[in-house]
Motif scaffolding. Structure first.
Motif, PDB file in Angstrom:
ATOM      1  N   GLU A 126     -41.935 -29.247 -34.775  1.00 42.64           N
ATOM      2  CA  GLU A 126     -40.604 -29.748 -35.091  1.00 42.64           C
ATOM      3  C   GLU A 126     -39.653 -29.504 -33.924  1.00 42.64           C
ATOM      4  O   GLU A 126     -39.748 -28.499 -33.222  1.00 42.64           O
ATOM      5  N   TRP A 127     -38.732 -30.456 -33.736  1.00 40.08           N
ATOM      6  CA  TRP A 127     -37.761 -30.411 -32.654  1.00 40.08           C
ATOM      7  C   TRP A 127     -36.368 -30.602 -33.235  1.00 40.08           C
ATOM      8  O   TRP A 127     -36.182 -31.367 -34.186  1.00 40.08           O
ATOM      9  N   VAL A 128     -35.391 -29.908 -32.648  1.00 41.02           N
ATOM     10  CA  VAL A 128     -34.031 -29.875 -33.187  1.00 41.02           C
ATOM     11  C   VAL A 128     -33.075 -30.552 -32.215  1.00 41.02           C
ATOM     12  O   VAL A 128     -33.128 -30.308 -30.998  1.00 41.02           O
ATOM     13  N   CYS A 129     -32.183 -31.373 -32.742  1.00 48.21           N
ATOM     14  CA  CYS A 129     -31.185 -32.045 -31.908  1.00 48.21           C
ATOM     15  C   CYS A 129     -30.207 -31.010 -31.349  1.00 48.21           C
ATOM     16  O   CYS A 129     -29.651 -30.203 -32.100  1.00 48.21           O
ATOM     17  N   ALA A 130     -30.007 -31.044 -30.038  1.00 49.09           N
ATOM     18  CA  ALA A 130     -29.168 -30.041 -29.379  1.00 49.09           C
ATOM     19  C   ALA A 130     -27.715 -30.460 -29.276  1.00 49.09           C
ATOM     20  O   ALA A 130     -26.884 -29.695 -28.787  1.00 49.09           O
ATOM     21  N   GLU A 131     -27.384 -31.659 -29.727  1.00 46.04           N
ATOM     22  CA  GLU A 131     -26.021 -32.161 -29.609  1.00 46.04           C
ATOM     23  C   GLU A 131     -25.777 -33.191 -30.702  1.00 46.04           C
ATOM     24  O   GLU A 131     -26.715 -33.747 -31.270  1.00 46.04           O
ATOM     25  N   THR A 132     -24.526 -33.413 -31.016  1.00 43.67           N
ATOM     26  CA  THR A 132     -24.167 -34.444 -31.973  1.00 43.67           C
ATOM     27  C   THR A 132     -23.918 -35.752 -31.234  1.00 43.67           C
ATOM     28  O   THR A 132     -23.131 -35.792 -30.283  1.00 43.67           O
ATOM     29  N   VAL A 133     -24.582 -36.821 -31.669  1.00 39.31           N
ATOM     30  CA  VAL A 133     -24.432 -38.125 -31.007  1.00 39.31           C
ATOM     31  C   VAL A 133     -24.117 -39.186 -32.052  1.00 39.31           C
ATOM     32  O   VAL A 133     -24.477 -39.067 -33.229  1.00 39.31           O
TER      33      VAL A 133
END
Length: 404
Positions: A126-133
């Motif tokens: 699993e990978w997590v979004c590092a920023e809000t886009v």
């Protein structure tokens, strides 16, 4: 026996000199009038004991020499290197997460929040979004995703394709290029380079000061700081830097921490350039002013490595896989030879991989060629990586050609 030379430091006798000294000691101990000299040939009992004693002395000398080298920052390792780093107020970076640039597709205006998760179709990681886009009118937006588990986790191109955090309007995700691979704990060479650069971190205003401070931030995998002190734009490592400005290209790291570091290390009046805006608010000053800076979040640069090996009767059966594993580890800075990862703003030579390929079992190495971006028609002995591209290597882009 160990000796000390003020010019070169500690050094030890050769193994043969030690053996000769031990042999002579045994002969002297057993010398008696009227008796033959003690037989110290290797096949005799005395010879066996002499060899064992010699080995013990040589091991002791090597341990002392190793200990002596631990006081040199260039050769110190493990807890000894950690102790020297404490003098510079540094600690070894723990395992860092891999990072991938993904393309998120969906409805215009859809908000993909920081912390949203996706999954690899290859290994289920699993990978997590590092920023809000926010997805723009084009229907797709780029976002940085970091692996949930720290360490050297690989993700080949187009493998991060499963959305875990369901968001209305977010239809699909993929990573056009392989991920920038993280690492376990910081290696000996990487930590020494960071220690060397950190000497300037306590200063302010210089490129070295800013680089040293940014490199020490958690989760930063790579950073480049370039400067233009003139009034006209210049081109350096493939990027255009406006007059009186700095160019910061950085992989990983929290953007608020990056902005604060720039605020504390950059001189007033110096401009910034890049494709991403970061802000810092000085809550300790009257009015709590907010400062805006530009940094570069580099795009992935797909890398290719082609290895040609001539087969011999003793070539391992799995030589192709061994070479691929060795090249990938060497590229990502987690190989057995301690070399740092391939990064931005540098010229990469094919010779960087020679030792790794030979150690993998390639007895007759014919050639190694590189290509970046990957192209079947553009192989050479070296490639130049610009400051706005972060090189990534997918195992599928490692070619191993076995010649009979």
């Amino acid at each position: 026996m160990l000796y000390f030379d003020p010019q070169t430091g500690l050094y030890a006798e050769s193994v043969e000199d030690v053996r000769q000294s031990v042999r002579q000691g045994w002969k002297d101990a057993f010398r008696r009038d009227g008796l033959p000299e003690l037989n110290t040939e290797p096949e005799t009992p005395a010879g066996q004991l002499i060899d064992s004693q010699t080995a013990a002395i040589v091991d002791k000398d090597n341990e002392v020499l190793f200990l002596g080298n631990q006081f040199n920052p260039l050769t110190a390792s493990g807890v000894w290197q950690d102790a020297l780093a404490k003098i510079y107020f540094l600690t070894r970076k723990t395992a860092q997460t891999s990072e991938a640039t993904c393309v998120c597709t969906g409805l215009q205006g859809t908000l993909i929040t920081q912390g949203a998760r996706i999954k690899s179709s290859a290994d289920g990681s699993e990978w997590v979004c590092a920023e809000t886009v926010t997805i723009p009118a084009t229907g797709s937006a780029q976002a940085r995703f970091q692996a949930l588990t720290p360490g050297p986790l690989t993700a080949g191109a187009n493998t991060l394709t499963q959305i875990v955090t369901v968001t209305p309007g977010w239809d699909a995700v993929t990573n056009p290029a392989a991920a920038v691979v993280g690492r376990d704990s910081e290696g000996q060479m990487e930590m020494e380079q960071r220690r060397y650069a950190s000497v300037a971190a306590n200063s302010r205003g210089s490129v070295a000061s800013l680089y040293g401070a940014l490199a020490n931030l958690p989760d930063v995998l790579d950073v480049v700081v370039l400067e233009n002190t003139g009034s006209d734009p210049i081109v350096s490592w493939g990027v255009s830097i406006p007059g009186h400005s700095i160019w910061i290209s950085i992989v990983g790291g929290d953007e608020s921490s990056i902005a604060e570091t720039i605020y504390r290390k950059k001189d007033a009046g110096c401009g910034t350039a890049g494709n991403t805006v970061v802000t810092y608010q000085d809550t300790d000053s009257p009015g709590m002013p907010q400062y805006t800076y530009q940094i570069e979040r580099p795009e992935p640069l797909p890398f290719g490595v082609k290895v040609v090996v001539a087969l011999t009767p003793t070539t391992p059966q799995d030589i192709e896989q061994q070479i691929k594993d060795a090249v990938l580890s060497e590229f990502n800075g987690v190989g057995a030879h301690g070399n740092p990862r391939i990064g931005m703003a540098q010229t990469v030579y094919a010779s960087h991989f020679y030792c790794a390929v030979i150690s993998a079992g390639a007895q007759n190495l014919t050639s190694i060629e590189l290509s970046a971006p990957v192209s079947d028609d553009a192989w050479s002995d070296s490639v130049t990586v610009n400051a706005d591209r972060s090189p990534v290597l997918d195992v599928e882009n490692i070619q191993v050609i076995l010649q009979k």
